[in-house]
Design a protein around this motif. Structure first.
Motif, PDB file in Angstrom:
ATOM      1  N   GLY A 136      43.252  34.258  36.610  1.00  0.00           N
ATOM      2  CA  GLY A 136      43.983  35.402  36.051  1.00  0.00           C
ATOM      3  C   GLY A 136      43.286  36.722  36.329  1.00  0.00           C
ATOM      4  N   LYS A 137      43.945  37.805  35.946  1.00  0.00           N
ATOM      5  CA  LYS A 137      43.413  39.163  36.112  1.00  0.00           C
ATOM      6  C   LYS A 137      42.993  39.430  37.556  1.00  0.00           C
ATOM      7  CE  LYS A 137      44.004  40.453  31.904  1.00  0.00           C
ATOM      8  NZ  LYS A 137      45.410  40.048  31.959  1.00  0.00           N
ATOM      9  N   SER A 138      43.925  39.214  38.448  1.00  0.00           N
ATOM     10  CA  SER A 138      43.642  39.399  39.868  1.00  0.00           C
ATOM     11  C   SER A 138      44.208  40.727  40.389  1.00  0.00           C
ATOM     12  CB  SER A 138      44.281  38.253  40.654  1.00  0.00           C
ATOM     13  OG  SER A 138      45.697  38.318  40.517  1.00  0.00           O
ATOM     14  N   GLY A 139      44.980  41.414  39.544  1.00  0.00           N
ATOM     15  CA  GLY A 139      45.649  42.641  40.002  1.00  0.00           C
ATOM     16  C   GLY A 139      46.991  42.335  40.658  1.00  0.00           C
ATOM     17  N   LYS A 140      47.443  41.100  40.472  1.00  0.00           N
ATOM     18  CA  LYS A 140      48.655  40.604  41.142  1.00  0.00           C
ATOM     19  C   LYS A 140      49.929  41.302  40.660  1.00  0.00           C
ATOM     20  CE  LYS A 140      48.948  36.329  39.891  1.00  0.00           C
ATOM     21  NZ  LYS A 140      49.902  36.203  38.797  1.00  0.00           N
ATOM     22  N   THR A 141      50.097  41.428  39.351  1.00  0.00           N
ATOM     23  CA  THR A 141      51.320  42.055  38.830  1.00  0.00           C
ATOM     24  C   THR A 141      51.372  43.536  39.229  1.00  0.00           C
ATOM     25  OG1 THR A 141      51.303  40.473  37.010  1.00  0.00           O
ATOM     26  CG2 THR A 141      52.702  42.395  36.741  1.00  0.00           C
ATOM     27  N   THR A 142      50.221  44.199  39.167  1.00  0.00           N
ATOM     28  CA  THR A 142      50.144  45.603  39.600  1.00  0.00           C
ATOM     29  C   THR A 142      50.549  45.710  41.067  1.00  0.00           C
ATOM     30  OG1 THR A 142      48.272  45.900  38.099  1.00  0.00           O
ATOM     31  CG2 THR A 142      48.568  47.578  39.798  1.00  0.00           C
ATOM     32  N   ASP A 165      55.651  34.165  35.833  1.00  0.00           N
ATOM     33  CA  ASP A 165      54.400  33.920  35.113  1.00  0.00           C
ATOM     34  C   ASP A 165      54.862  33.485  33.716  1.00  0.00           C
ATOM     35  OD1 ASP A 165      51.978  33.890  33.891  1.00  0.00           O
ATOM     36  OD2 ASP A 165      51.414  35.942  34.409  1.00  0.00           O
ATOM     37  N   MET A 272      40.819  39.574  42.440  1.00  0.00           N
ATOM     38  CA  MET A 272      40.179  40.870  42.191  1.00  0.00           C
ATOM     39  C   MET A 272      38.673  40.710  42.314  1.00  0.00           C
ATOM     40  SD  MET A 272      40.419  43.328  38.827  1.00  0.00           S
ATOM     41  CE  MET A 272      42.123  43.801  39.038  1.00  0.00           C
ATOM     42  N   PRO A 330      41.931  49.415  46.776  1.00  0.00           N
ATOM     43  CA  PRO A 330      40.750  50.044  46.172  1.00  0.00           C
ATOM     44  C   PRO A 330      40.732  49.927  44.655  1.00  0.00           C
ATOM     45  CG  PRO A 330      42.359  51.706  46.781  1.00  0.00           C
ATOM     46  CD  PRO A 330      42.912  50.397  47.252  1.00  0.00           C
ATOM     47  N   ASN A 331      39.571  50.260  44.092  1.00  0.00           N
ATOM     48  CA  ASN A 331      39.430  50.297  42.631  1.00  0.00           C
ATOM     49  C   ASN A 331      40.095  51.568  42.110  1.00  0.00           C
ATOM     50  OD1 ASN A 331      38.644  50.325  40.010  1.00  0.00           O
ATOM     51  ND2 ASN A 331      36.463  50.039  40.397  1.00  0.00           N
ATOM     52  N   GLU A 332      41.194  51.415  41.431  1.00  0.00           N
ATOM     53  CA  GLU A 332      41.914  52.596  40.931  1.00  0.00           C
ATOM     54  C   GLU A 332      42.427  52.309  39.532  1.00  0.00           C
ATOM     55  OE1 GLU A 332      43.290  55.563  42.714  1.00  0.00           O
ATOM     56  OE2 GLU A 332      43.560  54.859  44.781  1.00  0.00           O
ATOM     57  N   TYR A 333      41.524  51.918  38.661  1.00  0.00           N
ATOM     58  CA  TYR A 333      41.941  51.494  37.328  1.00  0.00           C
ATOM     59  C   TYR A 333      42.746  52.571  36.597  1.00  0.00           C
ATOM     60  CZ  TYR A 333      42.009  49.989  32.557  1.00  0.00           C
ATOM     61  OH  TYR A 333      42.446  49.640  31.319  1.00  0.00           O
ATOM     62  N   VAL A 336      46.319  53.044  38.106  1.00  0.00           N
ATOM     63  CA  VAL A 336      47.311  51.978  37.880  1.00  0.00           C
ATOM     64  C   VAL A 336      47.650  51.835  36.404  1.00  0.00           C
ATOM     65  CG1 VAL A 336      46.862  50.648  39.989  1.00  0.00           C
ATOM     66  CG2 VAL A 336      45.604  50.069  37.922  1.00  0.00           C
TER      67      VAL A 336
HETATM   68  N1  ATP Z   1      43.376  48.021  42.238  1.00  0.00           N
HETATM   69  C1  ATP Z   1      42.949  48.011  40.976  1.00  0.00           C
HETATM   70  N2  ATP Z   1      41.828  48.669  40.620  1.00  0.00           N
HETATM   71  C2  ATP Z   1      41.392  48.654  39.360  1.00  0.00           C
HETATM   72  N3  ATP Z   1      41.989  48.024  38.346  1.00  0.00           N
HETATM   73  C3  ATP Z   1      43.115  47.358  38.628  1.00  0.00           C
HETATM   74  C4  ATP Z   1      43.659  47.299  39.954  1.00  0.00           C
HETATM   75  N4  ATP Z   1      44.783  46.548  39.928  1.00  0.00           N
HETATM   76  C5  ATP Z   1      44.939  46.140  38.656  1.00  0.00           C
HETATM   77  N5  ATP Z   1      43.959  46.619  37.869  1.00  0.00           N
HETATM   78  C6  ATP Z   1      43.780  46.393  36.432  1.00  0.00           C
HETATM   79  O1  ATP Z   1      43.364  45.046  36.254  1.00  0.00           O
HETATM   80  C7  ATP Z   1      44.014  44.452  35.143  1.00  0.00           C
HETATM   81  C8  ATP Z   1      44.800  43.229  35.592  1.00  0.00           C
HETATM   82  O2  ATP Z   1      45.833  43.627  36.480  1.00  0.00           O
HETATM   83  P1  ATP Z   1      47.187  42.842  36.594  1.00  0.00           P
HETATM   84  O3  ATP Z   1      47.801  42.675  35.272  1.00  0.00           O
HETATM   85  O4  ATP Z   1      47.949  43.489  37.675  1.00  0.00           O
HETATM   86  O5  ATP Z   1      46.596  41.461  37.115  1.00  0.00           O
HETATM   87  P2  ATP Z   1      47.252  40.007  37.017  1.00  0.00           P
HETATM   88  O6  ATP Z   1      46.563  39.179  38.047  1.00  0.00           O
HETATM   89  O7  ATP Z   1      48.707  40.118  37.077  1.00  0.00           O
HETATM   90  O8  ATP Z   1      46.760  39.577  35.571  1.00  0.00           O
HETATM   91  P3  ATP Z   1      47.326  38.395  34.627  1.00  0.00           P
HETATM   92  O9  ATP Z   1      46.478  37.218  34.971  1.00  0.00           O
HETATM   93  O10 ATP Z   1      47.104  38.930  33.255  1.00  0.00           O
HETATM   94  O11 ATP Z   1      48.767  38.223  34.970  1.00  0.00           O
HETATM   95  C9  ATP Z   1      44.882  45.534  34.538  1.00  0.00           C
HETATM   96  O12 ATP Z   1      44.180  46.151  33.509  1.00  0.00           O
HETATM   97  C10 ATP Z   1      45.093  46.507  35.686  1.00  0.00           C
HETATM   98  O13 ATP Z   1      45.308  47.825  35.224  1.00  0.00           O
END
Ligand code: ATP
Ligand code: MG
Length: 376
Positions: A136-142, A165, A272, A330-333, A336
């Motif tokens: 989880g928390k891979s940045g996938k949904t973003t 999901d 991520m 890139p890292n763009e917390y 996003v």
């Molecule tokens: N490129 C990025 N740089 C920095 N932070 C990011 C980036 N992309 C996403 N994030 C942050 O990382 C966190 C997880 O992002 P996201 O929800 O897109 O991931 P996910 O893989 O869909 O997570 P989950 O497992 O909860 O579904 C969020 O807080 C998001 O704002």
């Protein structure tokens, strides 16, 4: 002026019923009706219809589509059947039909069919992309939300997002949507749906007219109501509606992520960069995908929050992974999260940031532009 409709329907009762529906729908006039396709073809010189509705439950009618198109060149051909069948749909589109309706349809469905299919017809060569993450928390949904925005803006055709999901999908939150129907209802009802009716289960994104989202479950315990076979049927049906279908998945290998990846044209593995084990997890997941003989063309990898987000860094990751990396973000917390909080996407709010540029590059790649690394 009203749409002039020619109706071909073999069943007498259904012919009566559909004639009534067409005549009573504002904007539509029934120009002629036939029980047999051959009779309609013989009469083509008499009418200049805008719409031909062809019953394909009669054996042989599917094969007549090219003849209908030649006889009624200015009409949109819409097929009608008592049920949806993905294989028939493929044949219809190949033959030049523009749309499909399940019989008996309502006036509202007829109107929607013309709206949905009138411009581009049923999506041709629709591409399904599954987004898989080992953890989880891979940045996938973003990534998916921003990529959909970028693709829709570039291609000007409908893009669909399916939030599969199942327990903790949050695509609705990203886009600030309040869905009436979700993936639970869409998979439950799919047997009775056609692309036109399935379309209404997808919620339009107010800020992006070409994106629609099938939202995830409202509560984690509803996840078990989503069965795999209807889910697969629903994705295939969605292919008639959208040029691209992007599927968000729960992390790891589970029935839904495996089914979606099997079905997809491309599976993107997303991780991520963080604690340091991501490459290892990605490698182990890749080993499993290697069971597919064509994994090299079907499985692509993306790393998010890569810092510095440079070609050198990508090469280092690639060497470690021993597999090509399709994109790094890139890292763009701040960007996003601020964007998602407003229900809008970073690529939309700030198109010139490094993140937006990388996503734009990926969408061009998906659309088939062969561009060099570094070019935006
Ligand atoms: N490129 C990025 N740089 C920095 N932070 C990011 C980036 N992309 C996403 N994030 C942050 O990382 C966190 C997880 O992002 P996201 O929800 O897109 O991931 P996910 O893989 O869909 O997570 P989950 O497992 O909860 O579904 C969020 O807080 C998001 O704002
Ligand atoms: Mg997510």
């Amino acid at each position: 002026m009203d749409y002039q409709v020619i109706l071909i329907e073999n069943d007498r009762l259904t012919l009566e019923r559909l004639s009534g529906v067409i005549s009573s729908t504002p904007g539509f006039t029934l120009a002629a009706r036939y029980q047999h396709a051959g009779d309609a073809l013989g009469q083509s010189a008499m009418f200049k219809p805008n719409i031909v509705l062809l019953d394909i439950d009669v054996k042989g009618n599917l094969a007549l589509i090219p003849e209908f198109i030649a006889s009624f060149p200015s009409a949109v051909l819409i097929c009608a059947s008592s049920h949806w069948d993905a294989a028939d749909a493929e044949q219809m589109v190949q033959a030049g039909a523009k749309g499909f309706l399940v019989k008996p349809f309502s006036g509202e469905e007829l109107t929607q069919a013309v709206q949905i299919f009138g411009k581009n017809g049923m999506a041709r060569g629709s591409e399904v992309m599954a987004f898989f993450s080992p953890k989880g928390k891979s940045g996938k949904t973003t990534l998916i939300a921003n990529l959909a925005m970028s693709l829709a803006a570039k291609i000007g055709e409908p893009v669909g997002i399916i939030d599969a999901d199942l327990q903790f999908g949050d695509m609705a939150v990203f886009f600030n949507l309040e869905p009436k129907s979700t993936i639970v209802e869409a998979t439950r009802d799919v047997k009775f749906l056609s692309p036109v009716t399935l379309n209404s289960y997808f919620v339009p994104v107010p800020e992006a007219e070409n994106i629609r989202v099938l939202c995830g479950t409202k509560m984690p315990e509803l996840a078990e109501m989503v069965e795999i076979a209807p889910f697969e049927d629903m994705v295939r049906m969605a292919q008639s509606l959208f040029r691209y279908v992007l599927i968000d998945l729960p992390p790891g290998f589970n029935p839904i992520s495996v089914a979606a990846s099997e079905l997809a044209n491309t599976t993107y593995m997303v991780a991520m960069v963080g604690g340091g084990y991501e490459v290892l997890h990605m490698k182990r997941a890749l080993e499993i995908f290697k069971a597919w003989p064509d994994y090299e063309s079907r499985v692509k990898t993306i790393f998010t929050r890569v810092s510095p987000c440079t070609d050198e860094e990508r090469k280092i990751l690639e060497k470690e992974l021993e597999y090509p990396i399709s994109a790094i973000l890139p890292n763009e917390y701040l960007l996003v999260s601020a964007a998602a909080n407003s229900g809008r996407m970073a690529v939309d709010i700030q198109p010139d940031t490094p993140l937006s540029k990388q996503i734009s590059r990926l969408s061009k790649d998906i659309m088939g532009h062969r561009i060099q690394w570094g070019e935006q």
